[in-house]
Design a protein around this motif. Structure first.
Motif, mmCIF file in Angstrom:
data_model
loop_
_atom_site.group_PDB
_atom_site.id
_atom_site.type_symbol
_atom_site.label_atom_id
_atom_site.label_comp_id
_atom_site.label_asym_id
_atom_site.label_seq_id
_atom_site.Cartn_x
_atom_site.Cartn_y
_atom_site.Cartn_z
ATOM 1 N N GLU A 132 0.828 -1.214 0.000
ATOM 2 C CA GLU A 132 0.000 0.000 0.000
ATOM 3 C C GLU A 132 0.857 1.257 0.000
ATOM 4 O O GLU A 132 0.459 2.292 -0.543
ATOM 5 N N GLN A 133 2.029 1.207 0.607
ATOM 6 C CA GLN A 133 2.885 2.393 0.746
ATOM 7 C C GLN A 133 3.760 2.638 -0.485
ATOM 8 O O GLN A 133 4.530 3.592 -0.506
ATOM 9 N N GLN A 134 3.665 1.799 -1.502
ATOM 10 C CA GLN A 134 4.467 2.001 -2.709
ATOM 11 C C GLN A 134 4.033 3.288 -3.409
ATOM 12 O O GLN A 134 2.853 3.620 -3.422
ATOM 13 N N GLN A 135 4.990 3.992 -3.960
ATOM 14 C CA GLN A 135 4.709 5.262 -4.652
ATOM 15 C C GLN A 135 4.288 4.968 -6.088
ATOM 16 O O GLN A 135 5.101 4.634 -6.933
ATOM 17 N N THR A 136 2.982 5.099 -6.355
ATOM 18 C CA THR A 136 2.478 4.874 -7.695
ATOM 19 C C THR A 136 2.948 6.007 -8.600
ATOM 20 O O THR A 136 2.805 7.185 -8.235
ATOM 21 N N PRO A 137 3.498 5.696 -9.780
ATOM 22 C CA PRO A 137 3.943 6.778 -10.678
ATOM 23 C C PRO A 137 2.773 7.634 -11.146
ATOM 24 O O PRO A 137 1.657 7.149 -11.295
ATOM 25 N N HIS A 138 3.052 8.912 -11.381
ATOM 26 C CA HIS A 138 1.994 9.845 -11.816
ATOM 27 C C HIS A 138 1.850 9.831 -13.295
ATOM 28 O O HIS A 138 2.699 9.754 -14.074
#
Length: 138
Positions: A132-138
């Protein structure tokens, strides 16, 4: 993930997989003695090595056994279980233990069902939080 020494390497993967197995005797008959349990330990260790797996822990009571197996990802748990149960049944019956001959008939040592639970590594909730804490790319 555990001790780095426990991590195994395949040709294209790095893994640490354990399964907790429970096998119950046919009709839940109480047939195992210490001698039979000791023989089963050797048989299960031998079968595991054939699959490039390792019997990490083993013990049992008079009507069931518990195994903790470290296995590679190329091995299907169901295939491993079929071999463990089949070979052990054949080898134990070949030794003609009186407790088994008296209480079990028809050539079967094990109930056809079994328990298999994955184990080891981090708890599921911790892995869920990490994902859940992974940084999803924009």
């Amino acid at each position: 993930m555990g001790n780095d020494n426990d991590i195994r390497h395949g040709r294209h993967c790095v893994f640490l997989m354990h399964v907790h197995l429970v096998f119950v005797t046919k009709y839940r008959r109480e047939v195992f003695t210490k001698e039979i349990i000791d023989d089963l330990r050797d048989i299960f260790a031998s079968v595991c090595s054939d699959f490039e797996a390792e019997l990490v822990e083993f013990d049992g009571e008079d009507d069931h056994v518990h195994l903790l197996v470290n296995y590679p990802p190329k091995v299907a748990v169901s295939t491993l279980v079929n071999s463990l149960k089949g070979v052990s049944s054949r080898m134990i019956r070949k030794k003609s233990y009186p407790s088994i001959r008296r209480k079990l008939w028809g050539g079967a040592l094990w109930s056809p069902s079994y328990f298999a639970g994955s184990c080891g590594g981090a708890p599921i909730e911790l892995i869920r939080q990490y994902i859940e804490q992974q940084q999803t790319p924009h």
